[in-house]
Design an enzyme around this catalytic site. Structure first.
Site, PDB file in Angstrom:
ATOM      1  N   GLU A 103      42.486  29.642  41.062  1.00 26.93           N
ATOM      2  CA  GLU A 103      43.027  30.636  41.993  1.00 26.93           C
ATOM      3  C   GLU A 103      41.983  31.715  42.284  1.00 26.93           C
ATOM      4  OE1 GLU A 103      44.819  34.658  41.660  1.00 26.93           O
ATOM      5  OE2 GLU A 103      46.174  33.396  40.470  1.00 26.93           O
ATOM      6  N   GLU A 201      40.692  39.204  31.761  1.00 27.47           N
ATOM      7  CA  GLU A 201      42.059  39.465  32.214  1.00 27.47           C
ATOM      8  C   GLU A 201      43.051  38.925  31.178  1.00 27.47           C
ATOM      9  OE1 GLU A 201      43.052  37.728  36.048  1.00 27.47           O
ATOM     10  OE2 GLU A 201      45.176  38.025  35.654  1.00 27.47           O
TER      11      GLU A 201
HETATM   12 ZN   LIG Z   1      43.937  36.622  37.595  1.00 32.24          ZN
END
Ligand SMILES: [Zn+2]
Length: 1022
Positions: A103, A201
């Site tokens: 993504e 993240e």
């Molecule tokens: Zn992300």
């Protein structure tokens, strides 16, 4: 962005998001769509089904793409905020985070648009109202929305190319996924470490105990296929992913044969189909992606599992930090009606103080709150229902399990009160009528999960069919719900009990495991590998530093922005001596009521208690009702009633501000008298004496605040950085900063809450005083006079609370509408002697990442330089800080914003701390040097305008005047100034306000232990 499956308490009220409507005068888009015929072929697609959904004012058109089998749903509706989304079924079989990293990497450039971060760049070249990408457990979704048709085509091109034809360069994979690199990439002798945006993240995400728990629960409940792995990536598994695996995953999963397209709004479907066919689908042949998720085999007997987490320093009670919950496997989510029934049933079981599980678990205070996962979850192939507690002591873990079992037995025996079912259906009705500005996006998210597993999205939209069927089922069989409870909860052997306990050494063990992983990788390296790593590190650095040519991307121009400010006519008059703003809106049969009460007479030592007062005042009972009856009436008669604390800096003076609490509620037209009766009782006879009830609420508030810090750390850092810059900033910190988190922790730890109980009536006396109040009503024109009448009655009935109390600080009086000089007024606090102070604060937190902020005192909203600073903040974020903080620094995000008279920098989930502060300073140098182009300025303006012109829901129209004192004329003047901002203006304001030493600034960091900060005496360590 990575969206984890997480059950919200009011899962049924997820419908909430999807059921927001808009009253329509003409129905041209739905009518046009109704003319389409099943079997008809349009640009390579065949129409399969055309269905009118009158309850949602839309026509649904289902199509399939002939060449690839891609599925398509269009919702034609007279809403200009058009939405596109494409969703791919992504079913990873390991925890390397491949769908999540993909993504990110598809957004690093595509064949037609070979530029890094086209989404971020388009944010500045478009008037989009929403742009994002999400990785869920089993799908990845790319949605955008915009009100401009040219913009729609531009964004569609960029999205299609990114998803279907990304470059997926190796360098993108290193940057976004993971890489080994010298800690200082320019120094080959510095130690090798793991870097990468997703790697960091996920380290951040896994430091949040609630998310960790939700993730583990899902993995253990569905252990046999894709749900047993972490789609976002488990930090220690991420370094097992290779670039080739990433490319393979893309080829199979990001293929039209595995895609579902959704469009929404008033733009013509034919045009969308043509563009999608031409720019993407015509280039593909059909494949069998083999991405189906098989059903989870049912367990013959229940299971138990245990996990550890990091200790929570902010938790209210250190001896009670365990979580335990029981999850039950439910049927396939493609069974629309069963899913509807079970989500309603779930609400009846766990939502609100009248639900049996709330009574049995929350009220005896076995824990501080429900577990982070609670209620119905229909986000993956088979649904689940979970219930449990957090903040439990070790001895009580067994008790929780026993209580859950006993309560389920009791529900099977006794069922639910009829009035509760009625209240729930009323809630649904309100949600169907309430109109939001992002209806398309809500719809896309609502249908995503079931559609992902080939459920019928159209059946999901026909909510009233389900409501009718539900009512019939109840009528035919009064034990209908009890039988469901028997079947799914009592007799269900696919049931998992998961407990989680803190481990003092948790973070240490995590760090050690990462270190071991790193060492294994490092030791396997040859001299040559190391050399390559160093060179690649330098390459990446220079690629990141290279100027970016974004000219291949389509763009709107500043001339495409509407020069006119949309105006909202309101009428301000006085009812019973209280100023009232009336705003006629197409609210679809709902009335929205707000009241703002200033707290100018409140003794200062009571200020920290204001948020607590707000949190409990509508939840303790009032008049003749105990808190349960009150909760019931609230659900039966209103769309909710809430009170919150508010600090609003004045639009013209930095040292003037309004401090208030805002009352907010809505109801169906027919319930107006009931809604005001409820407010009357809250004003005149609230119950404050129930210490048990208060303790439950206090613990929930404290727990929620403690849980929120790791997620919203940047907001806490920003609030803290601004604390000593304006008087309003100081109060913000008291109401919503780390001060408040710590204050609530102390309150929750108190053995005896009698002191608080004695204080609440004092707060009420100062806060609920009609003398200090103004009101606002948003309703349809037909309902306005009726609303006014009931408001008048209410004001009469609460007039005994009216007292002329002396403000504790100097004040100033202003007209509510600056254009109505002689009109009704409001009273603000003024502090002309205020001296801003420089302060830097470090909060050491049990997180592996930092949240960094610096804030600079500048000018208020009406000052001519405000517009320049606003454009500068946007431009600096897009053109400088994004690359420094995210791409080079490895943080999840960062930027600058202008608001409340402050220019504020921030970073989010940031591996760096002091380096980020220096990036902020370099941002200012960059601005002062003026090496940006006119294109950069125009892009920043477009981005600012997409915020300025973001759609506003009928319920919220007129609020910027009512709350913020910003009139249409002021907005228009600001708009004119934004258009006029020049290159020189931007350089000037950077010199004038942001240069070191020009204006007072403050800084704050939340993050892990930091030696450099500790040794620096200019930092205050908390
Ligand atoms: Zn992300």
């Amino acid at each position: 962005m990575w969206r984890q499956t997480k059950t919200a308490l009011h899962k049924v009220l997820r419908l909430n998001d999807l059921l927001r409507l808009r009253a329509l005068k003409s129905t041209s888009a739905p009518e046009r769509a109704l003319k389409l015929q099943p079997g008809q072929n349009i640009h390579g697609f065949t129409v399969k089904e055309v269905v009118a959904v009158p309850d949602l004012f839309l026509t649904a058109v289902k199509l399939t793409h002939d060449g690839t089998g891609a599925q398509y749903l269009h919702a034609a509706r007279d809403d200009a905020n058009n939405l596109f989304s494409v969703q791919l079924r992504t079913t990873p079989m390991d925890s390397s985070g491949v769908p999540h990293i993909l993504e990110h990497t598809v957004l690093c450039g595509s064949q037609k648009f070979p530029v890094r971060d086209p989404f971020f760049k388009m944010l500045n070249r478009s008037l989009s109202t929403f742009m994002n990408a999400f990785t869920a457990s089993d799908y990845t979704m790319y949605p955008f929305s915009t009100q401009n048709s040219k913009d729609f085509q531009n964004l569609l091109s960029v999205y299609l190319d990114a998803v279907f034809f990304p470059c997926l360069r190796e360098q993108d994979f290193w940057q976004e996924g993971w890489r080994l690199e010298n800690e200082d990439p320019t120094d080959p002798k510095s130690p090798l470490v793991f870097k990468g945006v997703v790697f960091n993240e996920m380290k951040g995400a896994f430091s949040d105990n609630e998310r960790l728990y939700a993730q583990f629960l899902q993995n253990k409940m569905y252990p046999d296929h894709t749900y047993s792995v972490v789609s976002g990536g488990e930090p220690l598994c991420i370094p097992d992913l290779t670039w080739d695996q990433l490319k393979e995953f893309h080829a199979r999963h990001y293929h039209p044969s595995n895609a579902r397209f959704f469009t929404y709004g008033d733009l013509p479907l034919e045009q969308h189909l043509q563009q999608i066919q031409q720019e993407a689908l015509c280039k593909f042949e059909r494949i069998d992606p083999k991405t189906e998720v098989p059903p989870q085999p049912h367990w013959p007997r229940p299971r138990e599992a245990h996990m550890s987490c990091g200790p929570d320093a902010l938790a209210p009670d250190q001896t009670r930090q365990n979580t335990v919950c029981v999850s039950f496997l439910l049927p396939d989510i493609t069974d629309t009606f069963e899913g509807f029934t079970l989500s309603l049933l779930s609400s009846l079981m766990v939502s609100g103080p009248n639900s049996p599980l709330y009574k049995a678990l929350i009220e005896p205070k076995i824990g501080t709150d429900f577990s982070s996962v609670v209620g119905y979850d229909g986000s993956i192939r088979e649904a689940s229902f979970s219930v449990g507690l957090q903040g439990v002591s070790e001895q009580d873990l067994e008790r929780v399990k026993r209580v859950i079992e006993e309560t389920i037995d009791q529900i099977v025996l006794e069922g639910f009160e009829e009035e509760r079912i009625e209240a729930l259906l009323h809630k649904l009705e309100i949600q169907m009528k309430h109109q939001s500005t992002n209806f398309g996006l809500s719809l896309a998210s609502y249908i995503a999960s079931a559609w992902n597993h080939d459920g019928d999205p159209v059946a999901l939209l026909q909510i009233n069919h389900s409501v009718d069927r539900f009512k019939r089922a109840l009528k035919d069989n009064p034990r209908y719900l009890q039988e469901k409870v028997q079947q799914y909860f009592k007799e269900n052997t696919h049931r998992l009990t998961l407990s989680m306990s803190p481990d003092e050494e948790y973070l240490e063990k995590q760090a050690k495991a990462e270190e071991e992983k790193l060492q294994r990788k490092v030791q396997a390296l040859t001299e040559d590998d190391r050399k390559q790593i160093y060179e690649k590190g330098l390459e990446l650095l220079s690629a990141q530093a290279a100027p970016q040519d974004a000219s291949c991307l389509p763009a709107l121009r500043v001339s495409d922005i509407d020069p006119v400010t949309a105006r909202t006519p309101v009428q301000i008059s006085s009812v019973g001596g209280v100023p009232v703003q009336f705003c006629e809106q197409p609210t679809n049969g709902l009335v929205y009521f707000r009241a703002l009460c200033n707290l100018n007479s409140l003794p200062e030592d009571l200020r920290p208690l204001v948020p607590l007062f707000c949190a409990v005042i509508t939840k303790m009972g009032c008049g003749s009702m105990d808190y349960r009856q009150q909760a019931q009436q609230l659900e039966l008669r209103t769309g909710g009633m809430s009170v919150s604390a508010l600090v609003t800096p004045d639009s013209a003076h930095l040292d003037t501000y309004e401090q208030a609490v805002v009352l907010s509620s809505s109801c169906l037209d027919r319930n107006l008298p009931h809604m005001f009766d409820l407010w009357r009782d809250v004003f005149n006879s609230p119950h404050f004496t129930d210490e048990e009830r208060l303790r439950v609420l206090v613990m929930m508030v404290a727990q929620e605040l403690a849980n929120g810090v790791s997620y919203s750390g940047h907001a806490y850092a920003m609030t803290r950085a601004a604390r000593l810059l304006t008087p309003a900033g100081d109060l913000q910190e008291t109401f919503g900063g780390m001060e408040q988190v710590k204050f609530m922790k102390r309150v929750a730890e108190k053995q005896d809450l009698n002191h608080v109980i004695r204080t609440l009536p004092r707060l009420k006396k100062h806060l609920f005083n009609p003398h200090n109040m103004r009101c606002a009503i948003n309703a349809t024109p037909q309902e306005m006079s009726n609303s006014s009448k009931h408001l008048e009655t209410f004001l009469k009935e609460v007039s005994e609370n009216r007292k002329d109390l002396k403000p504790v600080r100097p004040t100033t009086v202003q007209p509510i509408d600056p254009q109505l000089e002689s009109g009704p007024t409001k009273t603000l606090i003024v502090d002309p002697q205020y001296q801003p102070c420089h302060m830097k604060t470090f909060f050491q937190m049990p997180f592996p990442v930092n949240f960094v902020s610096q804030s600079i005192r500048t000018v208020p909203f009406t000052h001519p330089d405000y517009a320049s600073l606003r454009v500068l903040a946007r431009m600096m974020s897009a053109k400088f800080l994004h690359s420094e903080i995210r791409e080079k620094g490895g943080a999840y995000g960062g930027g600058a914003r202008m608001g409340g008279g402050l220019f504020t920098f921030y970073s989010y989930r940031d591996p760096q701390a002091l380096q980020t502060l220096s990036a902020f300073r370099r941002g200012v140098d960059w601005a002062k040097a003026g090496t940006f182009s006119q294109q950069d300025i125009d892009e920043a303006k477009l981005s600012v305008f997409s915020a300025v012109d973001a759609p506003v829901a009928p319920a919220d129209k007129g609020m910027s005047l009512f709350v913020g004192g910003v009139s249409d004329d002021m907005s228009h003047a600001h708009r004119q100034r934004l258009f006029g901002v020049s290159h020189q203006d931007l350089v000037d304001v950077a010199h004038r306000y942001l240069s070191v030493g020009r204006c007072t600034d403050g800084a704050a960091i939340l993050g892990p232990e930091n030696d450099a900060l500790r040794k620096d005496p200019s930092w205050i360590i908390k």
